[in-house]
Structures are given as structure tokens and as C-alpha cells.
Design a protein around this motif. Structure first.
Motif, PDB file in Angstrom:
ATOM      1  N   THR A   1       0.856  -1.179   0.000  1.00 16.53           N
ATOM      2  CA  THR A   1       0.000   0.000   0.000  1.00 16.53           C
ATOM      3  C   THR A   1       0.895   1.233   0.000  1.00 16.53           C
ATOM      4  OG1 THR A   1      -1.706  -1.190   1.236  1.00 16.53           O
ATOM      5  CG2 THR A   1      -1.816   1.229   1.217  1.00 16.53           C
ATOM      6  N   LEU A   2       0.708   2.082  -1.006  1.00 16.38           N
ATOM      7  CA  LEU A   2       1.577   3.243  -1.164  1.00 16.38           C
ATOM      8  C   LEU A   2       0.886   4.506  -0.689  1.00 16.38           C
ATOM      9  CD1 LEU A   2       3.022   2.464  -4.723  1.00 16.38           C
ATOM     10  CD2 LEU A   2       4.041   1.962  -2.496  1.00 16.38           C
ATOM     11  N   PRO A   3       1.655   5.432  -0.152  1.00 17.69           N
ATOM     12  CA  PRO A   3       1.062   6.703   0.280  1.00 17.69           C
ATOM     13  C   PRO A   3       0.685   7.564  -0.923  1.00 17.69           C
ATOM     14  CG  PRO A   3       3.429   6.812   0.477  1.00 17.69           C
ATOM     15  CD  PRO A   3       3.109   5.392   0.070  1.00 17.69           C
TER      16      PRO A   3
ATOM     17  N   THR B   1       4.524   5.951 -12.089  1.00 21.56           N
ATOM     18  CA  THR B   1       5.406   4.955 -12.685  1.00 21.56           C
ATOM     19  C   THR B   1       5.050   4.776 -14.151  1.00 21.56           C
ATOM     20  OG1 THR B   1       5.469   3.824 -10.548  1.00 21.56           O
ATOM     21  CG2 THR B   1       6.324   2.619 -12.453  1.00 21.56           C
ATOM     22  N   GLY B   2       5.988   5.147 -15.052  1.00 26.75           N
ATOM     23  CA  GLY B   2       5.775   4.971 -16.481  1.00 26.75           C
ATOM     24  C   GLY B   2       5.881   3.521 -16.880  1.00 26.75           C
ATOM     25  N   PRO B   3       5.579   3.172 -18.113  1.00 28.18           N
ATOM     26  CA  PRO B   3       5.541   1.765 -18.540  1.00 28.18           C
ATOM     27  C   PRO B   3       6.867   1.024 -18.395  1.00 28.18           C
ATOM     28  CG  PRO B   3       5.337   3.263 -20.416  1.00 28.18           C
ATOM     29  CD  PRO B   3       5.172   4.080 -19.191  1.00 28.18           C
ATOM     30  N   ASN B   4       7.992   1.742 -18.424  1.00 30.12           N
ATOM     31  CA  ASN B   4       9.307   1.095 -18.287  1.00 30.12           C
ATOM     32  C   ASN B   4      10.072   1.579 -17.061  1.00 30.12           C
ATOM     33  OD1 ASN B   4       9.674  -0.652 -20.775  1.00 30.12           O
ATOM     34  ND2 ASN B   4       9.051   1.297 -21.710  1.00 30.12           N
ATOM     35  N   ASP B   5       9.349   2.138 -16.096  1.00 30.49           N
ATOM     36  CA  ASP B   5       9.975   2.691 -14.893  1.00 30.49           C
ATOM     37  C   ASP B   5       9.911   1.716 -13.718  1.00 30.49           C
ATOM     38  OD1 ASP B   5      10.240   4.950 -16.433  1.00 30.49           O
ATOM     39  OD2 ASP B   5       8.620   6.060 -15.446  1.00 30.49           O
ATOM     40  N   ILE B   6      10.721   2.011 -12.717  1.00 27.88           N
ATOM     41  CA  ILE B   6      10.706   1.281 -11.453  1.00 27.88           C
ATOM     42  C   ILE B   6      10.533   2.295 -10.334  1.00 27.88           C
ATOM     43  CG2 ILE B   6      11.989  -0.237  -9.885  1.00 27.88           C
ATOM     44  CD1 ILE B   6      13.647  -1.145 -12.301  1.00 27.88           C
ATOM     45  N   LEU B   7       9.556   2.077  -9.471  1.00 27.39           N
ATOM     46  CA  LEU B   7       9.372   2.959  -8.321  1.00 27.39           C
ATOM     47  C   LEU B   7      10.055   2.329  -7.115  1.00 27.39           C
ATOM     48  CD1 LEU B   7       8.065   5.591  -7.306  1.00 27.39           C
ATOM     49  CD2 LEU B   7       6.092   4.204  -6.583  1.00 27.39           C
ATOM     50  N   VAL B   8      10.989   3.080  -6.529  1.00 27.13           N
ATOM     51  CA  VAL B   8      11.788   2.571  -5.413  1.00 27.13           C
ATOM     52  C   VAL B   8      11.473   3.373  -4.157  1.00 27.13           C
ATOM     53  CG1 VAL B   8      14.131   2.220  -4.526  1.00 27.13           C
ATOM     54  CG2 VAL B   8      13.644   1.840  -6.959  1.00 27.13           C
ATOM     55  N   LYS B   9      11.225   2.664  -3.075  1.00 22.29           N
ATOM     56  CA  LYS B   9      11.138   3.298  -1.761  1.00 22.29           C
ATOM     57  C   LYS B   9      12.560   3.393  -1.220  1.00 22.29           C
ATOM     58  CE  LYS B   9       9.165   2.913   2.882  1.00 22.29           C
ATOM     59  NZ  LYS B   9       8.329   2.106   3.808  1.00 22.29           N
ATOM     60  N   ILE B  10      13.032   4.626  -1.030  1.00 22.26           N
ATOM     61  CA  ILE B  10      14.425   4.835  -0.638  1.00 22.26           C
ATOM     62  C   ILE B  10      14.609   4.557   0.853  1.00 22.26           C
ATOM     63  CG2 ILE B  10      16.327   6.471  -0.595  1.00 22.26           C
ATOM     64  CD1 ILE B  10      15.427   5.767  -3.400  1.00 22.26           C
TER      65      ILE B  10
ATOM     66  N   GLU C   1      13.922  -0.353  -1.870  1.00 20.88           N
ATOM     67  CA  GLU C   1      13.081  -1.510  -2.179  1.00 20.88           C
ATOM     68  C   GLU C   1      12.130  -1.162  -3.317  1.00 20.88           C
ATOM     69  OE1 GLU C   1       9.579  -4.102   0.095  1.00 20.88           O
ATOM     70  OE2 GLU C   1      10.701  -2.539   1.142  1.00 20.88           O
ATOM     71  N   VAL C   2      12.015  -2.071  -4.284  1.00 24.69           N
ATOM     72  CA  VAL C   2      11.086  -1.882  -5.388  1.00 24.69           C
ATOM     73  C   VAL C   2       9.651  -2.020  -4.881  1.00 24.69           C
ATOM     74  CG1 VAL C   2      10.276  -2.803  -7.595  1.00 24.69           C
ATOM     75  CG2 VAL C   2      12.736  -2.702  -7.111  1.00 24.69           C
TER      76      VAL C   2
ATOM     77  N   GLN D   1      11.684  10.154  -0.329  1.00 26.07           N
ATOM     78  CA  GLN D   1      11.107   8.900   0.150  1.00 26.07           C
ATOM     79  C   GLN D   1      10.913   7.903  -0.977  1.00 26.07           C
ATOM     80  OE1 GLN D   1       7.631  10.693   1.992  1.00 26.07           O
ATOM     81  NE2 GLN D   1       8.413  10.230   4.043  1.00 26.07           N
ATOM     82  N   TYR D   2      10.517   8.404  -2.154  1.00 25.76           N
ATOM     83  CA  TYR D   2      10.255   7.535  -3.307  1.00 25.76           C
ATOM     84  C   TYR D   2      10.913   8.134  -4.540  1.00 25.76           C
ATOM     85  CZ  TYR D   2       6.798   5.102  -0.471  1.00 25.76           C
ATOM     86  OH  TYR D   2       6.181   4.370   0.512  1.00 25.76           O
ATOM     87  N   LEU D   3      11.514   7.264  -5.351  1.00 26.74           N
ATOM     88  CA  LEU D   3      12.196   7.694  -6.565  1.00 26.74           C
ATOM     89  C   LEU D   3      11.729   6.838  -7.725  1.00 26.74           C
ATOM     90  CD1 LEU D   3      14.511   9.443  -7.863  1.00 26.74           C
ATOM     91  CD2 LEU D   3      15.994   7.458  -7.442  1.00 26.74           C
TER      92      LEU D   3
END
Length: 362
Positions: free
Chosen positions: A5-7, A32-41, A77-78, A112-114
Motif C-alpha cells: 500500500t503506497l502513500p 510509474t511509467g511503462p518502463n519505470d521502477i518505483l523505489v522506496k528509498i 526496495e522496489v 522517500q520515493y524515486l
């Protein structure tokens, strides 16, 4: 694994004008785009280049009043994967990763997120390293690889084992130049550092250490040439011009003098290839070296995920040491952000850091 669950919002440390006090900025979570990765830093790291960009008027002019982020290194973490990238099967939600985000006029890693874009260096984190240790690696190791790529081939070297000098051997990039030169390229390594760091640099794998505070580094190097044979590579992680009185005596024709700083010595002025513009003598030196040798270049890091993957494998095999001098907490907290920023900024301006300074994001 069920997606976490994301903020709805994301907090970052940003600034608007050069050298102004950074502040916390609250935005919607990055899409998050179609080829992106969202990372919790979980952790990031501070580097001299972060302070140099923060104070650079050219960056301020290019980006105007746009909010600009701080930090290049990260581990985390992804938490989400783009639809197209997910089909590849390479990444999974929950993967522990580390990487580099270099966007001088955009987002940084003090966040927090990248959202990691295609082509940006990212790899699965070494299992043997904590998040804090992993965050200390990407920028410096990718820079070290760029430096060592200038090693002449074994057939071009007059030495039975190629000989490498690392000036600034106890700093962030220096410690990786020493370790990679020794463990990956099987070189004889001479480290230049202060006396208090001599044993530390030897423990990293240096065969010889020169204490610049008590020894004449140039004379010691010249006297240390085995049977008069010259060195293969000089890696400068400090800056300055003192060694150019001797560089053709130190290095053979196919050798190279490689700097990540340039002729400048100020820690807050931009280093790297940008100094070709501010110190034109470097251009002449580069041309002279290209024609006659030894070569000269001011290099910038590689942005290659496969190198981070290689380092992760070797780190898990116990071949490398990661050195974190301090982990600074509170950078994204309302009550601690200013104090944490002043602390990490102070480390970078003062210098004398052994290894890296890491910022805790959790």
C-alpha cells in the motif's frame, strides 16, 4: 507478492536558488511509467558533487526557480514496476536495489520515493551489504571504473604487473580505485594519503602507501620505480597541479594521468570535465598526451547497470570493503532536516572523510 500500500504523497529535500537553504517539499507520489521502477528509498549518500551542484550558478540559471533535488546514490526496495518492464520478468516488487540517479536540474535521492527511468544505473543490492552500506557505493565505484579503463594493456606496460598510483586513496573514489585495481585488474597499487589513513589504505589492498604529510610524494614515487620502469596509471582524486612537473618521468608513453577533479583545489567548485572550461591548460595537456603520451584526461563516471551487478557479485564473494564513516539521520524530518543538512554539508566542505557519508531516509 502483493503490491504494498503506497502513500499518496512523497517528501523530498529540494532547493530553488544556488546555495540557498534546502527545504522539505511534499508532492504527489511519482507516477510509474511503462518502463519505470518505483523505489522506496531506505538510504542515500552525499558526495562533493552534490555540494558543487547546489552552489553552481549555471545550474541555477538553467533550471531557474524550479525545485531541484539533492543526492545521487540510493538503496531501497522496489514497490512498483511499469507495465511493459514487468513483462520482462527481471524485476519484482520487494527486490532490494541500489543505484544512481544523476539529474542535475531534476530530482535527487534525498526523497522517500524515486521513479527510476530507463537507462539509469540500477541493480539488485548485494545481499551482504546493509541499505546504508549499499547506498555508499554507486557513484564512487562507477567513477573508479571510468578511471581504471585508462589502464594500458599488459602488452603496452613495461612492468611484469601493471603499477597504479592512487592519490587520495582513503576518500570515496580512492578506496574503490585501490580495491578494483588490486582485486579486478591484479595491479601493484601505490596509495597516497595522510599518515592516519596509511594502515587503512593498506588494509584495502595497497602494496605501498605514501604519507603526503611527511614524505615528498613525487620524489618517493620517482625513487620507487623498479629498475627505472615507469608507472602505468596515476589516478588523481584530489586536484591540483603539483605532480605535472614530474608526470612524464612517472608515466611511460602508453600510461595515463587521470583526474576526477581537474586542476582546481576548491571543494565547492565544480570538478570533472567541466574544468576543461575553467582551466584551459587541461585542454592543451590532453592534446599533448594524445599525440605524444602519456595520456591525460579528466573523466566522469560511467552510467552502466552491469557494473553495479558485477560489484554486487564480488561484494557478496567478500572481495570488497565498503566504508561508511557516518550515517546522518533526520534529513526528511520537519524537526531535524536543517541540522542534518548542515552536518552533511560540513563533511563535504571540510573534506577528510574516510569512505562515505550516508543519509538515512527511513
Amino acid at each position: 507478492m502483493a503490491p504494498p500500500t503506497l502513500p499518496e504523497s512523497n517528501t523530498s529535500l529540494t532547493y530553488t536558488q544556488p546555495s540557498t537553504q534546502p527545504h522539505l517539499k511534499h508532492d504527489p507520489l511519482p507516477k510509474t511509467g511503462p518502463n519505470d521502477i518505483l523505489v522506496k528509498i531506505h538510504a542515500a549518500a552525499i558526495n562533493p558533487v552534490d555540494i558543487q551542484l547546489w552552489g553552481n550558478p549555471v545550474i541555477g540559471w538553467l533550471a531557474g526557480k524550479k525545485e531541484k533535488g539533492l543526492g545521487h546514490d540510493y538503496s531501497g526496495e522496489v514497490v512498483a514496476i511499469g507495465d511493459e518492464l514487468e513483462k520482462s520478468g527481471k524485476w519484482n516488487v520487494g527486490d532490494e536495489v541500489y543505484g544512481l540517479c544523476s539529474r542535475p536540474t531534476g530530482e535527487g535521492t534525498f526523497t522517500q520515493y524515486l521513479c527510476v527511468k530507463p537507462g539509469e544505473p540500477i541493480a539488485k543490492k548485494p545481499k551482504s551489504l546493509s541499505y546504508q552500506e549499499a547506498a555508499a557505493v554507486p557513484l564512487v565505484v562507477l567513477t573508479a571504473f571510468a578511471c581504471l579503463d585508462w589502464l594500458p594493456t599488459e602488452s603496452q606496460s613495461p612492468n611484469a604487473k601493471r603499477r597504479v598510483i592512487v592519490s587520495g586513496a582513503s576518500g570515496g573514489v580512492g578506496i574503490w580505485c585501490v580495491q578494483l585495481a588490486k582485486k579486478l585488474y591484479n595491479c601493484h597499487v601505490v596509495g597516497i594519503c595522510s599518515g592516519r589513513n596509511a594502515e587503512f589504505v593498506k588494509d584495502l589492498g595497497a602494496d605501498e602507501v605514501i604519507d603526503y604529510s611527511t614524505q615528498d610524494a613525487a620524489k618517493t614515487l620517482l625513487d620507487g620505480r623498479k629498475e627505472g620502469k615507469k608507472f602505468d596509471l596515476y589516478i588523481d582524486c584530489v586536484g591540483g597541479t603539483e605532480m605535472f612537473n614530474y608526470w612524464t618521468e612517472l608515466l611511460h608513453t602508453y600510461g595515463a594521468y587521470i583526474t576526477i577533479v581537474g586542476d582546481k583545489t576548491s571543494r565547492i567548485a565544480m570538478g570533472g570535465p567541466a574544468t576543461y572550461l575553467t582551466h584551459p591548460s587541461q585542454v592543451l595537456r590532453h592534446i599533448r598526451g594524445y599525440i605524444f603520451g602519456p595520456r591525460y584526461a579528466n573523466v566522469i563516471l560511467y552510467q552502466r547497470s552491469e557494473l553495479l551487478e558485477q560489484v554486487a557479485t564480488m561484494a557478496d564473494e567478500g572481495k570488497f570493503k565498503v566504508i561508511v564513516q557516518d550515517v546522518v539521520k533526520g534529513i526528511l524530518s520537519e524537526e531535524g532536516s536543517n541540522q542534518a543538512w548542515e552536518k552533511v554539508k560540513g563533511y563535504m566542505i571540510e573534506g577528510r572523510v574516510r569512505g562515505k557519508i550516508v543519509v538515512d531516509i527511513t
